[in-house]
Design a protein around this motif. Structure first.
Motif, PDB file in Angstrom:
ATOM      1  N   LEU A 177      11.009   9.793   5.493  1.00  0.00           N
ATOM      2  CA  LEU A 177      10.255   9.523   6.676  1.00  0.00           C
ATOM      3  C   LEU A 177      10.473   9.911   8.134  1.00  0.00           C
ATOM      4  O   LEU A 177       9.625  10.446   8.824  1.00  0.00           O
ATOM      5  N   LYS A 178      11.690  10.019   8.460  1.00  0.00           N
ATOM      6  CA  LYS A 178      11.947  10.622   9.506  1.00  0.00           C
ATOM      7  C   LYS A 178      11.885  11.991   9.898  1.00  0.00           C
ATOM      8  O   LYS A 178      10.920  12.340  10.926  1.00  0.00           O
ATOM      9  N   GLN A 205       2.655   5.171  13.536  1.00  0.00           N
ATOM     10  CA  GLN A 205       3.788   4.149  14.205  1.00  0.00           C
ATOM     11  C   GLN A 205       3.106   3.057  14.786  1.00  0.00           C
ATOM     12  O   GLN A 205       4.010   2.063  14.890  1.00  0.00           O
ATOM     13  N   PHE A 213       2.761  -0.862   8.055  1.00  0.00           N
ATOM     14  CA  PHE A 213       4.107  -1.475   8.701  1.00  0.00           C
ATOM     15  C   PHE A 213       5.105  -1.213   7.783  1.00  0.00           C
ATOM     16  O   PHE A 213       6.179  -1.051   8.024  1.00  0.00           O
ATOM     17  N   GLN A 214       4.760  -2.147   6.590  1.00  0.00           N
ATOM     18  CA  GLN A 214       5.939  -2.216   5.578  1.00  0.00           C
ATOM     19  C   GLN A 214       6.567  -0.763   5.403  1.00  0.00           C
ATOM     20  O   GLN A 214       7.675  -0.503   5.404  1.00  0.00           O
ATOM     21  N   TYR A 215       5.559   0.096   5.071  1.00  0.00           N
ATOM     22  CA  TYR A 215       6.144   1.712   4.499  1.00  0.00           C
ATOM     23  C   TYR A 215       7.148   2.192   5.680  1.00  0.00           C
ATOM     24  O   TYR A 215       7.906   2.889   5.693  1.00  0.00           O
ATOM     25  N   VAL A 216       6.466   2.602   6.774  1.00  0.00           N
ATOM     26  CA  VAL A 216       6.929   3.029   8.167  1.00  0.00           C
ATOM     27  C   VAL A 216       8.199   2.417   8.598  1.00  0.00           C
ATOM     28  O   VAL A 216       9.136   3.104   9.002  1.00  0.00           O
ATOM     29  N   ASN A 217       8.173   1.104   8.374  1.00  0.00           N
ATOM     30  CA  ASN A 217       9.542   0.318   8.817  1.00  0.00           C
ATOM     31  C   ASN A 217      10.318   0.114   7.641  1.00  0.00           C
ATOM     32  O   ASN A 217      11.308  -0.684   7.721  1.00  0.00           O
ATOM     33  N   GLU A 218       9.909   0.389   6.646  1.00  0.00           N
ATOM     34  CA  GLU A 218      10.920   0.605   5.273  1.00  0.00           C
ATOM     35  C   GLU A 218      11.313  -0.857   4.807  1.00  0.00           C
ATOM     36  O   GLU A 218      12.378  -1.072   4.746  1.00  0.00           O
ATOM     37  N   ARG A 219      10.309  -1.746   5.045  1.00  0.00           N
ATOM     38  CA  ARG A 219      10.526  -3.012   4.800  1.00  0.00           C
ATOM     39  C   ARG A 219      10.473  -3.349   2.864  1.00  0.00           C
ATOM     40  O   ARG A 219       9.325  -2.720   2.520  1.00  0.00           O
TER      41      ARG A 219
END
Ligand SMILES: Nc1ncnc2c1ncn2[C@@H]1O[C@H](COP(=O)(O)OP(=O)(O)OP(=O)(O)O)[C@@H](O)[C@H]1O
Ligand SMILES: [Mg+2]
Length: 250
Positions: A177-178, A205, A213-219
């Motif tokens: 992701l980063k 973002q 949100f879940q994906y980008v924040n790796e939840r």
């Protein structure tokens, strides 16, 4: 979805979402069961082999794991598409191969065999081969997998630089992701065979969409499913609802 010309597009999303499938459709290795895949306005669906070959000549592909020919040297791997698709004289082929290897920092690795290069080098050799014919569209399937943090950053920078220096259109599928968000212009999130989101990095973002949100924040918890679609547990195990609940909760 729309892949903007001249830009770097990132295909991200949970495993099984359809990233590799999308790249295979773009390269014409798979045909769409419905809908259309347009390349520069031309529909790939009804094309015959000859037309498909002509279109593919304008595309480069970095396969997952590099997919180098094991019994050919690095030089011959990069020369392969030139020998296959052109009648260029040997001296010119040599110059082009060295130029492409130079672009990925591996000009001096030309005599090595694929078994003698590292995983990161293999990816870069794969990139050199993918740009041998000066494609307009460059596709990468998981260009960062299995790389150490430095090689990963080098590979990411290379994708960006090649895109800008060669005036390409680039698209890559990735789980990193980063680095992905650092180099992409346009982001498409695929989930469960559908476009869950597309937009700029800033838009991804800022998105309040639960899946994005879940994906980008790796939840770990959220709408992204863990199970491959299946019949209800009751059915597969032939048990009652109460017993099924205990499996579900375990
Ligand atoms: N030819 C096919 N026929 C039927 N289903 C397929 C076919 N090819 C792929 N699939 C299914 O399509 C889904 C998407 O697969 P795909 O390989 O595109 O995922 P992905 O996003 O690349 O995942 P990963 O991140 O794990 O590489 C999977 O559920 C897969 O089983
Ligand atoms: Mg994949």
């Amino acid at each position: 979805m729309h892949i903007p010309r001249g830009k770097v597009t990132a295909l991200i999303g949970p495993m099984g979402g359809g990233k590799s499938t999308t790249l295979r459709l773009m390269g014409g290795q798979s045909r769409a069961w419905s809908g259309q895949m347009l390349f520069d306005g031309q529909d790939l669906g009804p094309m015959n082999q000859k037309q498909l070959y002509a279109v593919r000549r304008r595309m480069g592909m970095l396969f997952q794991f590099g997919a180098l020919f094991a019994d050919m040297s690095v030089f011959e791997n990069v020369a392969f598409p030139l020998r296959e698709h052109t009648d260029l004289p040997e001296a010119l082929i040599r110059d082009i191969v060295l130029m492409k290897l130079n672009a990925v920092g591996l000009r001096n690795a030309r005599e090595l065999m694929p078994s003698e290069v590292s995983g990161g080098m293999a990816k870069r050799i794969g990139i050199a081969r993918a740009i041998a014919l000066d494609p307009e569209l460059l596709m990468y399937d998981e260009p960062f997998s299995g790389l150490d943090p430095i090689s990963l950053r080098v590979a990411a920078r290379l994708i960006r630089q090649l895109n800008d220096a060669m005036g390409l259109t680039s698209i890559f599928a990735s789980h990193e992701l980063k680095e992905t968000l650092a180099i992409a212009d346009h982001v498409v999130i695929l989930d469960n065979g559908k476009v869950a989101f597309q937009g700029s990095v800033e838009e991804v973002q800022a998105s309040a969409d639960p899946l994005v949100f879940q994906y980008v924040n790796e939840r770990p918890d959220g709408p992204v499913r863990f199970h491959y679609p299946a019949a209800p547990i009751e059915e597969d195990f032939g048990i009652r609802a109460a017993a099924a609940a205990s499996i579900r909760d375990s």
